[in-house]
Design a protein around this motif. Structure first.
Motif, PDB file in Angstrom:
ATOM      1  N   CYS A  12       0.854  -1.190   0.000  1.00 38.38           N
ATOM      2  CA  CYS A  12       0.000   0.000   0.000  1.00 38.38           C
ATOM      3  C   CYS A  12       0.885   1.234   0.000  1.00 38.38           C
ATOM      4  O   CYS A  12       2.043   1.169   0.399  1.00 38.38           O
ATOM      5  CB  CYS A  12      -0.900   0.027   1.238  1.00 38.38           C
ATOM      6  SG  CYS A  12      -2.275  -1.126   1.095  1.00 38.38           S
ATOM      7  N   ARG A  14       0.165   3.934   1.807  1.00 35.66           N
ATOM      8  CA  ARG A  14       0.193   4.407   3.194  1.00 35.66           C
ATOM      9  C   ARG A  14      -0.728   3.509   4.003  1.00 35.66           C
ATOM     10  O   ARG A  14      -1.701   2.992   3.468  1.00 35.66           O
ATOM     11  CB  ARG A  14      -0.321   5.851   3.243  1.00 35.66           C
ATOM     12  CG  ARG A  14      -0.089   6.528   4.560  1.00 35.66           C
ATOM     13  CD  ARG A  14      -0.337   8.018   4.450  1.00 35.66           C
ATOM     14  NE  ARG A  14      -1.757   8.331   4.465  1.00 35.66           N
ATOM     15  CZ  ARG A  14      -2.250   9.519   4.096  1.00 35.66           C
ATOM     16  NH1 ARG A  14      -1.459  10.463   3.646  1.00 35.66           N
ATOM     17  NH2 ARG A  14      -3.541   9.738   4.169  1.00 35.66           N
ATOM     18  N   LYS A  15      -0.399   3.306   5.266  1.00 32.55           N
ATOM     19  CA  LYS A  15      -1.229   2.423   6.091  1.00 32.55           C
ATOM     20  C   LYS A  15      -2.401   3.227   6.656  1.00 32.55           C
ATOM     21  O   LYS A  15      -2.199   4.246   7.343  1.00 32.55           O
ATOM     22  CB  LYS A  15      -0.374   1.858   7.235  1.00 32.55           C
ATOM     23  CG  LYS A  15      -0.983   0.670   7.928  1.00 32.55           C
ATOM     24  CD  LYS A  15      -0.864  -0.604   7.121  1.00 32.55           C
ATOM     25  CE  LYS A  15      -1.453  -1.791   7.862  1.00 32.55           C
ATOM     26  NZ  LYS A  15      -1.637  -2.963   7.003  1.00 32.55           N
ATOM     27  N   CYS A  16      -3.619   2.783   6.378  1.00 24.32           N
ATOM     28  CA  CYS A  16      -4.792   3.444   6.953  1.00 24.32           C
ATOM     29  C   CYS A  16      -4.819   3.164   8.459  1.00 24.32           C
ATOM     30  O   CYS A  16      -4.366   2.114   8.909  1.00 24.32           O
ATOM     31  CB  CYS A  16      -6.064   2.926   6.299  1.00 24.32           C
ATOM     32  SG  CYS A  16      -6.077   3.156   4.506  1.00 24.32           S
ATOM     33  N   TYR A  18      -7.005   2.275  10.534  1.00 22.88           N
ATOM     34  CA  TYR A  18      -7.832   1.192  11.086  1.00 22.88           C
ATOM     35  C   TYR A  18      -7.393  -0.177  10.581  1.00 22.88           C
ATOM     36  O   TYR A  18      -7.977  -1.190  10.956  1.00 22.88           O
ATOM     37  CB  TYR A  18      -9.307   1.398  10.684  1.00 22.88           C
ATOM     38  CG  TYR A  18      -9.499   1.457   9.187  1.00 22.88           C
ATOM     39  CD1 TYR A  18      -9.333   2.651   8.504  1.00 22.88           C
ATOM     40  CD2 TYR A  18      -9.808   0.317   8.457  1.00 22.88           C
ATOM     41  CE1 TYR A  18      -9.476   2.710   7.125  1.00 22.88           C
ATOM     42  CE2 TYR A  18      -9.955   0.367   7.089  1.00 22.88           C
ATOM     43  CZ  TYR A  18      -9.786   1.568   6.428  1.00 22.88           C
ATOM     44  OH  TYR A  18      -9.922   1.617   5.061  1.00 22.88           O
ATOM     45  N   CYS A  19      -6.359  -0.225   9.727  1.00 27.53           N
ATOM     46  CA  CYS A  19      -6.098  -1.432   8.935  1.00 27.53           C
ATOM     47  C   CYS A  19      -5.229  -2.446   9.668  1.00 27.53           C
ATOM     48  O   CYS A  19      -4.127  -2.126  10.115  1.00 27.53           O
ATOM     49  CB  CYS A  19      -5.412  -1.037   7.633  1.00 27.53           C
ATOM     50  SG  CYS A  19      -4.984  -2.476   6.635  1.00 27.53           S
ATOM     51  N   PHE A  21      -4.899  -5.483   7.915  1.00 29.71           N
ATOM     52  CA  PHE A  21      -4.658  -6.447   6.829  1.00 29.71           C
ATOM     53  C   PHE A  21      -3.156  -6.617   6.612  1.00 29.71           C
ATOM     54  O   PHE A  21      -2.376  -5.705   6.919  1.00 29.71           O
ATOM     55  CB  PHE A  21      -5.274  -5.955   5.509  1.00 29.71           C
ATOM     56  CG  PHE A  21      -6.755  -5.727   5.571  1.00 29.71           C
ATOM     57  CD1 PHE A  21      -7.583  -6.607   6.236  1.00 29.71           C
ATOM     58  CD2 PHE A  21      -7.320  -4.625   4.961  1.00 29.71           C
ATOM     59  CE1 PHE A  21      -8.951  -6.389   6.298  1.00 29.71           C
ATOM     60  CE2 PHE A  21      -8.685  -4.399   5.018  1.00 29.71           C
ATOM     61  CZ  PHE A  21      -9.504  -5.282   5.689  1.00 29.71           C
ATOM     62  N   SER A  23      -0.596  -5.807   4.800  1.00 20.75           N
ATOM     63  CA  SER A  23      -0.161  -4.900   3.728  1.00 20.75           C
ATOM     64  C   SER A  23       0.945  -4.013   4.278  1.00 20.75           C
ATOM     65  O   SER A  23       0.920  -3.641   5.452  1.00 20.75           O
ATOM     66  CB  SER A  23      -1.328  -4.042   3.243  1.00 20.75           C
ATOM     67  OG  SER A  23      -1.683  -3.097   4.221  1.00 20.75           O
ATOM     68  N   GLY A  62      -4.027  -5.206   0.766  1.00 19.89           N
ATOM     69  CA  GLY A  62      -3.153  -4.350   0.008  1.00 19.89           C
ATOM     70  C   GLY A  62      -3.899  -3.553  -1.071  1.00 19.89           C
ATOM     71  O   GLY A  62      -5.101  -3.487  -1.123  1.00 19.89           O
ATOM     72  N   THR A  63      -3.096  -2.995  -1.910  1.00 19.53           N
ATOM     73  CA  THR A  63      -3.615  -2.232  -3.045  1.00 19.53           C
ATOM     74  C   THR A  63      -2.931  -2.745  -4.307  1.00 19.53           C
ATOM     75  O   THR A  63      -1.834  -2.279  -4.653  1.00 19.53           O
ATOM     76  CB  THR A  63      -3.316  -0.727  -2.867  1.00 19.53           C
ATOM     77  OG1 THR A  63      -3.764  -0.297  -1.585  1.00 19.53           O
ATOM     78  CG2 THR A  63      -4.006   0.100  -3.943  1.00 19.53           C
ATOM     79  N   ASN A  96      -7.471   1.345  -5.107  1.00 21.65           N
ATOM     80  CA  ASN A  96      -7.827   2.533  -4.340  1.00 21.65           C
ATOM     81  C   ASN A  96      -7.899   3.715  -5.279  1.00 21.65           C
ATOM     82  O   ASN A  96      -7.109   3.805  -6.235  1.00 21.65           O
ATOM     83  CB  ASN A  96      -6.794   2.799  -3.245  1.00 21.65           C
ATOM     84  CG  ASN A  96      -7.095   1.986  -2.012  1.00 21.65           C
ATOM     85  OD1 ASN A  96      -8.259   1.728  -1.711  1.00 21.65           O
ATOM     86  ND2 ASN A  96      -6.070   1.558  -1.309  1.00 21.65           N
ATOM     87  N   ARG A 133      -7.001   7.738   4.869  1.00 21.90           N
ATOM     88  CA  ARG A 133      -7.065   7.320   3.465  1.00 21.90           C
ATOM     89  C   ARG A 133      -6.222   8.265   2.603  1.00 21.90           C
ATOM     90  O   ARG A 133      -6.043   9.436   2.949  1.00 21.90           O
ATOM     91  CB  ARG A 133      -8.513   7.332   2.959  1.00 21.90           C
ATOM     92  CG  ARG A 133      -9.446   6.426   3.725  1.00 21.90           C
ATOM     93  CD  ARG A 133      -9.196   4.970   3.491  1.00 21.90           C
ATOM     94  NE  ARG A 133      -9.353   4.591   2.096  1.00 21.90           N
ATOM     95  CZ  ARG A 133      -9.124   3.363   1.630  1.00 21.90           C
ATOM     96  NH1 ARG A 133      -8.702   2.405   2.440  1.00 21.90           N
ATOM     97  NH2 ARG A 133      -9.297   3.089   0.367  1.00 21.90           N
TER      98      ARG A 133
HETATM   99  S1  SF4 Z   1      -5.055  -2.652   2.720  1.00 21.51           S
HETATM  100 FE1  SF4 Z   1      -6.670  -1.140   2.390  1.00 21.51          FE
HETATM  101  S2  SF4 Z   1      -7.232  -0.476   4.446  1.00 21.51           S
HETATM  102 FE2  SF4 Z   1      -5.219  -1.476   4.598  1.00 21.51          FE
HETATM  103  S3  SF4 Z   1      -3.710   0.169   4.399  1.00 21.51           S
HETATM  104 FE3  SF4 Z   1      -4.055  -0.667   2.361  1.00 21.51          FE
HETATM  105  S4  SF4 Z   1      -5.652   0.655   1.491  1.00 21.51           S
HETATM  106 FE4  SF4 Z   1      -5.679   0.991   3.696  1.00 21.51          FE
END
Ligand code: SF4
Length: 377
Positions: A12, A14-16, A18-19, A21, A23, A62-63, A96, A133
């Motif tokens: 990704c 940038r790390k959101c 709340y995430c 996952f 990534s 991820g993205t 995204n 985001r």
């Molecule tokens: S996987 Fe989705 S929610 Fe997690 S950091 Fe990447 S874009 Fe943000």
């Protein structure tokens, strides 16, 4: 055997906040090596599962669209070389807003990608900023319109509720915008603050301004009330689609169908066995490149665990679980195992039995986790 393929791209920008996952950010220097390893794992597994017909592919993260169109095309080429794909294969990719320009979208179309899933979460700029985001609401609108111009008709948006500083009005606006954009599918999730995330840190310090229970409940009810009015039918606890646009790949997870996960942190379910790949990207690359399987977990759930999994996955869907499929999978009568639990849930108004199906009521859907615990043996 028909098979779903899940391809994980663990990167990704940038790390959101709340995430949780799998990534990672700042690994741009590994993109090419990762794709090379991924293509090798795809080729290896295609050789092992040569009899399978793949009818869904889901490239998630991820993205995935932080990779170049060329690298994504290489992944799709590997899949086509290694596996037999059905004519009408659903091929989804997550993106995204702001990470897929027109030339990448054209490349994805040429590779056969026919479904896009945008992580939008909200069409309110302050809410998006609070989530960490990378995009604005305007950029999300542009991304969807650009994808439609490139020929993508089957679009999903992920939206969220119960967010910091989000009002009921914000949520209604986001749902209305999704409707105006004429997308075919919406995934709508309530925020859960997961351990180890930026939000968990803020919550521990008392600095996360979440909606109270009453507002959170009002948001849930607003989603349930709005979706049918906007033409989206619920088919899973958090998923809504226009007719004919349910996500076939995700249905495999809930319907106990086999899927193969490839890439770092990807999970598989084949012949009743669950497997997970190593999460660390460099370890994944090193393992695959040296000819070692990147698998770090192999589980053969015992019979009781497998039955419980079957039940609570299927009960997530509006259709519910099929008693005859249960009989087919486990060679035993569903009610000989679960009559007591079902009777109790029927009395509570959480479950109904209709013909071959046992399914959750609207109340059962709302309190799904409490219902699922009744199926643990
Ligand atoms: S996987 Fe989705 S929610 Fe997690 S950091 Fe990447 S874009 Fe943000």
């Amino acid at each position: 055997m028909s098979l779903g393929l899940y391809i994980h791209i663990p990167f990704c920008r940038r790390k959101c906040f709340y995430c949780d996952f799998p990534s990672y950010t700042g690994l741009e220097h590994l993109y090419s090596a990762y794709v090379a390893a991924l293509c090798r794992e795809i080729a290896d597994q295609g050789g092992i599962l040569s009899g399978a017909v793949v009818d869904t592919v889901f490239i998630g993260g991820g993205t995935p669209t932080v990779l170049s169109g060329k690298l994504l095309a290489a992944v799709m080429d590997s899949i086509r070389q290694a596996f037999k794909l059905a004519d009408n294969t659903e091929i989804s990719i997550e993106a995204n807003p702001g990470t897929a320009d027109r030339s990448m979208l054209d490349q994805l179309r040429q590779c056969g990608v026919n479904r896009m899933s945008f992580g939008v979460q909200s069409f309110s700029d302050p809410v998006l900023a609070a989530l960490g985001r990378i995009h604005t609401a305007g950029e999300a609108v542009q991304a969807v319109e650009l994808a439609q111009k490139a020929g993508f008709e089957n679009l999903n948006l992920d939206l969220m509720y119960g967010l910091p500083d989000q009002s009921l009005h914000d949520l209604h606006d986001s749902l209305a915008m999704a409707y105006r954009l004429n997308v075919r599918h919406l995934s709508v999730y309530g925020l859960k603050v997961e351990e180890g995330t930026g939000f968990a840190y803020l919550a521990n310090q008392g600095r996360l301004n979440l909606p109270d229970d009453e507002l959170d409940d009002a948001m849930y009810e607003a989603v349930m009330d709005s979706m049918p009015k906007l033409g989206f039918a619920r088919y899973e606890i958090s998923n809504f689609a226009r007719p004919g646009y349910q996500c076939r790949h995700n249905l495999k997870y809930w319907q106990y169908q086999p899927y193969l996960g490839l890439g770092a942190a990807a999970h598989s379910f084949i012949d009743g066995q669950r497997r997970a790949n190593v999460s660390d990207v460099q370890t994944y690359i090193d393992s695959v490149s040296s000819g070692q399987p990147p698998v770090v977990l192999i589980e053969q759930p015992d019979r009781q665990t497998a039955m419980a999994e079957f039940c609570f996955l299927a009960l997530r869907t509006v259709q519910g679980l099929s008693v005859s499929q249960f009989q087919h999978c486990f060679s035993c009568d569903f009610f000989s195992v679960y009559q007591f639990a079902v009777d109790r849930l029927v009395r509570k108004g959480a479950v109904i039995v209709a013909g071959d199906n046992v399914r959750l009521t609207a109340l059962g859907m709302k309190f799904g986790n409490q219902v699922f615990s009744e199926f643990l043996l």
